[in-house]
Structures are given as C-alpha cells and as structure tokens.
Design an enzyme around this catalytic site. Structure first.
Site: not given
Length: 389
Positions: A81, A113, A235
C-alpha cells in the site's frame, strides 16, 4: 483428491536503521509506557535514503530463490500500500533484480494491509490449477505518518516473501475463508499525499467490526471452532491490537476473556512486529514468522489467521502446520535481520522522513547508506535505478 497447498518457505527483511521509542518519547515528552505498554511497541524500522519497498522485497525474496531455485516460479504477486508507481508493478523490479525467468506473470495488489492475504489466496488458486508451478508472494511496505502526529509511533518498514506450492513445508492453508467488507474511512492515503491519514478510534472500531464479521462468515461456511486453534495470527498495526482483536473474538463468542488465555493465543506472534513497527501488508506474516520461530511445537496443529486492511476488508482462515516445519525455519536469519539495524537518533530519523526523490526528471543519486544487497541508486528521467552488491 484434494491437494495440499500453502506456504512452503517464508523469509523477511527490514530496513537499515532503527529508532527506539525511547527517543520518540524523549522528543515529545510522552511517558514511555504509552508506547511500551499502551500500544505494545518498542522501536520502529526506518529505511535508509537508498532503500524502498523494492530493495526490501528483493532482500526478503533472494534467500527463497537461493534455496529453491526459480525454475518453477511462474508468478510473482507483490502486495503493497506504499506503491512507487501508479502503473508499473514493484514486482517487475524485483523480478529483474533476482533474475527470475521471463516466462512469468508479475502483478501488484492493493487493499491496505489486507493485500498480502489476497495475494496468498490468489497464489493458492494458481497452484491448484497447475500444481507443477510455484508462486512467489511478496508483501513490502513503508508505513509513514506525519511527523508529530498520533500515528507517528506506529511507523515501520519490512518485507515478507513467501513461496506458495503443493506439499508445503511450513503451513497448509485450508478452506473455508470467512470474508468481510465495509466502506469505512478509517485510514487512507490520497494520491497527492506521501503520508497516510488515519482516524485512530474509527480504525480500531472498524478492525473489531471486521473481526466479528469475517468470523461470522467463517462459521457459516463451516469453518473450525475456536477451540481447535493452537494460536491466532492477527494483523498488527501495533501489537496491542492483536490482544484487543482476540479479546473481541472471544467476547463475541461468549467465551471467557482471561488475560492469560489471550496471551497464550497471541503473545508469541508479537515479537517481531513490536520492534519493527507497522509493516502494513507484511505485518500478519511477520506475526506468523515470530510464532513459528518461538513456539515449542506446532506440528500438525491449526493456526487461525485474521488479516485486516483498512477501508475495509478482512479475512479469517485456518492453516495447519507441517510436521517437519522446524527444519525449514529461518530463525537465525530472522533474528539477524532485526539485530543488524543501526540505531538512528531522532534528528537523523526526521531527516530521512522528510526525504523525497526529486520530481524534475533530472539525474539524481541517493546517499549510499544501506549495507544490504540491493539499493536504490537514484533516479534518472523519472526512472528509478536499482543496483545490486
């Protein structure tokens, strides 16, 4: 008969420099516990003037190519990203730097993400279609927020490379996946900005909403129950978020949210992220590397993966660890990637943060700072120039 497909090898790289959070706290007068305990971060990786997502990606992927060769790699999927070009995939540069076969497809994926998990799932589909091929999945990012902003303490930089194949030596990825998407403005970076914009509280709320949503879908798709998982890989925009997410998942299922149980489920996964910082797409797979490197024995056991990308998209899926996985780990190299970083003081970090490549189309060299195998040597006629050592 179904074939086993998953992560056959995993390698990561990070940046040349490291800024301890103590230095950040000293600069802005913050109690260090806000960082060490509040968000669970100790330091952040800072790229050198001649490093970017391509150099880190090549450094992460090179050991995989050295170990396995490139004859079976027919696809490279690059998730990021913090892209360097609106048209050309960063993976094409990596393809060239590593000397991969010309008979390859190379693409770049974007969804905050979450992108690396999309890349992993796409890779699995390709291998199911052609079990003779292998797919190189790369997640590489530099997270960057405005100086003196609330997000500054969560910055970081890293790349993870994964080789996806049949009969994986590390983790077999399983069906089904639980999926969730919602249009949320919790984090974004318009094309005209070098740094991201984030609504911190909205982002936490959106993450937890996504945890609940993709788990619900996973259950409805016939997925495993919570008690079948030995650990959970989340994450980690900051490592304390893994604890918050697992607490919410347990609470959603009406289960006990004892702190010790949550620590057993996610504690080992935070070791690398807490000293590297947020690496966006690479984060959840750095967490996987930390878990595999430290756990006493996960052979034959299930791991739950929760991948989240702001905006927002999330996926929950299961993986089963291979019986002989410990023989294929890169624990020593992983520790070295972190230990080799050189401390940078706060003034040096600010200088690197402000650095931009000239946009005038001229020929410009970058300062030679990295000691890694690949460097961004400069820019000429709006073209990035990479070199190897």
């Amino acid at each position: 008969m179904s074939i086993a497909v998953g992560i056959h090898d995993l390698s990561f790289a990070t940046a040349e420099f490291v800024l301890p959070h103590v230095a950040l706290a000293d600069h802005n007068g913050t109690d260090i516990d806000k960082y060490h305990l509040g968000i669970g971060q100790e330091s952040m990786s800072v790229p050198a003037a001649d490093e970017d997502i391509v150099t880190m990606a090549a450094s992460a992927a090179a050991p995989i190519v050295a170990r396995h060769g490139s004859d079976r790699i027919r696809t490279v999927v690059f998730a990021t990203e913090s892209s360097i070009d609106q048209a050309k995939s960063a993976g094409v540069y990596v393809h060239s730097l590593l000397g991969l076969p010309s008979a390859s497809r190379v693409v770049e994926l974007k969804q905050a993400c979450y992108g690396a998990t999309a890349a992993l799932q796409f890779a699995i589909g390709l291998v199911h279609r052609d079990p003779a091929q292998q797919v190189l999945v790369i997640a590489s990012d530099v997270s960057k927020y405005d100086l003196d902003s609330p997000g500054e303490a969560t910055q970081g930089a890293a790349a993870v490379a994964m080789l996806v194949s049949v009969d994986p030596a590390l983790v077999r990825i399983e069906d089904p996946s639980g999926l969730f998407t919602a249009d949320v403005m919790d984090f974004w970076r318009p094309n005209y900005r070098d740094t991201a914009l984030v609504d911190g509280q909205e982002s936490i709320a959106a993450y937890l909403q996504a945890v609940e949503g993709c788990w619900k879908d996973h259950t409805e798709q016939g997925g495993k129950s919570l008690d079948e998982f030995a650990a959970f890989v989340y994450h980690q925009p900051f490592t304390k978020m893994a604890y918050k997410a697992h607490h919410h998942l347990l609470n959603t299922n009406g289960l006990d949210t004892d702190t010790a149980d949550i620590t057993r489920a996610v504690g080992l996964t935070t070791a690398y992220n807490k000293v590297i910082g947020n690496s966006y797409t690479a984060s959840v797979y750095l967490a996987l590397a930390a878990l595999l490197d430290q756990h006493e024995d996960l052979a034959g056991r299930s791991i739950g993966f929760l991948s989240y990308g702001s905006g927002s998209v999330a996926e929950f899926f299961a993986g089963t660890v291979a019986e002989d996985y410990k023989k294929h780990l890169r624990t020593e190299a992983n520790h070295e990637a972190i230990a080799r970083r050189k401390p940078v003081d706060y003034a040096g970090y600010r200088e690197l943060h402000r650095q931009k490549l000239p946009a005038d189309g001229g020929s410009h060299s970058t300062r030679e700072q990295t000691t890694g195998s690949f460097r961004l040597a400069g820019i000429n006629s709006h073209k990035r120039v990479y070199t190897t050592r």
